[in-house]
Design an enzyme around this catalytic site. Structure first.
Site, PDB file in Angstrom:
ATOM      1  N   GLY A 113      -2.894   1.075  -6.276  1.00  0.00           N
ATOM      2  CA  GLY A 113      -4.192   1.428  -5.701  1.00  0.00           C
ATOM      3  C   GLY A 113      -4.691   0.302  -4.803  1.00  0.00           C
ATOM      4  O   GLY A 113      -5.088   0.520  -3.652  1.00  0.00           O
ATOM      5  N   HIS A 114      -4.632  -0.940  -5.328  1.00  0.00           N
ATOM      6  CA  HIS A 114      -5.037  -2.091  -4.510  1.00  0.00           C
ATOM      7  C   HIS A 114      -4.148  -2.204  -3.264  1.00  0.00           C
ATOM      8  O   HIS A 114      -4.623  -2.471  -2.170  1.00  0.00           O
ATOM      9  CB  HIS A 114      -4.877  -3.397  -5.305  1.00  0.00           C
TER      10      HIS A 114
ATOM     11  N   SER B 133      -5.671   1.794 -12.547  1.00  0.00           N
ATOM     12  CA  SER B 133      -6.734   0.849 -12.885  1.00  0.00           C
ATOM     13  C   SER B 133      -6.104  -0.356 -13.549  1.00  0.00           C
ATOM     14  O   SER B 133      -5.133  -0.226 -14.307  1.00  0.00           O
ATOM     15  CB  SER B 133      -7.699   1.520 -13.876  1.00  0.00           C
TER      16      SER B 133
END
Ligand code: PAF
Length: 265
Positions: free
Chosen positions: A19-20, A169
């Site tokens: 995600g990052h 996450s």
């Protein structure tokens, strides 16, 4: 830095995942230089255990950032970001900080606003990239930019999910193998809520979610809310003009997970 070169900025708390990295990729595609910050910001944690157990994988993070071609990493210490006795700034992010994370995590958004403001003032980015997984944070940051008159543009990027649908996450790293398998329930509930939005009203959907969680002993539901993307206030309208989005926060094995899904998307 050349006068016409643009800086893209991706603030993170490390323990980087795809995600990052998608935010870094987005920044690289839009800006000349990309800066990533890694800083586990103590002032945004309203729960001491969550702060103490926040995963730290700095060496791996730096390797991943190098691989993806991030140009610079800002890795400050707490002392560098907060001088002696420095207080958290208090902001009025209303209406975006009133519901959900705002009411369940008192002081959280003041901590986020304080650190992101400091980071913007240090890096002076042209464009800053934030994930929609923290949708409320994204809206709060847009408001921060308005309040403080920062010149950075804010870009929200779509949630990146694991193959089974679990939103990526850093906190997923804290789940046991068994809980990791179960965690996808949160996304399944959101998807089901979206399906129900075609033929049910908001209170019927909320009742269904509360009932579904009551059969899942290992989960503890913090909240399920349907709010308008426009003001992040709870809405009873499922019309597309209201831009309804379902938001969820739940504990699994002591780890707090959040996710959200546009209902008309
Ligand atoms: O989303 C995060 O990781 C953090 O809240 C942020 C924006 C880096 C501020 O500490």
């Amino acid at each position: 830095m050349g006068a016409n070169k643009t800086i893209g900025f991706v603030p993170t708390m490390g323990a980087l995942h795809s995600g990052h990295l998608s935010l870094i990729e987005q920044s690289k595609s839009e800006c000349d230089y990309t800066v990533c910050s890694i800083f586990v910001n103590p002032t945004q944690f309203n729960n001491a255990e969550d702060f103490e157990k926040y995963p730290i994988t700095t060496e791996l993070d730096l390797k991943l950032l190098k691989e993806v071609g991030c140009d610079a990493v800002f890795l400050p210490t707490v002392e560098e970001m907060y001088s002696n006795n420095e207080k958290v700034e208090h902001f009025d992010f209303s209406p975006f900080d009133v519901s959900m994370e705002g009411s369940y995590r008192p002081g959280h958004f003041d901590g986020v606003g304080t650190i992101v403001g400091k980071l913007f003032e240090t890096i002076e980015p042209d464009i800053s990239f934030f994930g929609e997984k923290d949708f409320q944070q994204l809206k709060v940051i847009e408001k921060l930019v308005e309040i403080k008159n920062y010149s950075t543009k804010i870009v929200g990027c779509p949630i990146v999910r694991e193959a089974d649908g679990l939103a990526m996450s850093s906190r997923n790293k804290r789940l046991s193998d068994e809980h990791r398998k179960k965690a996808v329930f949160i996304y399944q509930v959101l998807k089901n809520a979206k399906k129900q939005a075609i033929s049910h009203n908001v209170s019927e959907i909320k009742n269904w979610v509360i009932d579904a969680f009551s059969h899942e002993e290992e989960f503890e539901l913090d909240y399920f809310e349907i709010a308008s993307e426009l003001d992040l206030q709870p809405t009873s309208s499922l019309n597309s003009e209201a831009k309804p989005r379902a938001f969820i926060a739940a504990y699994l094995g002591g780890v707090r997970l959040i996710d959200n899904l546009a209902l008309n998307g």
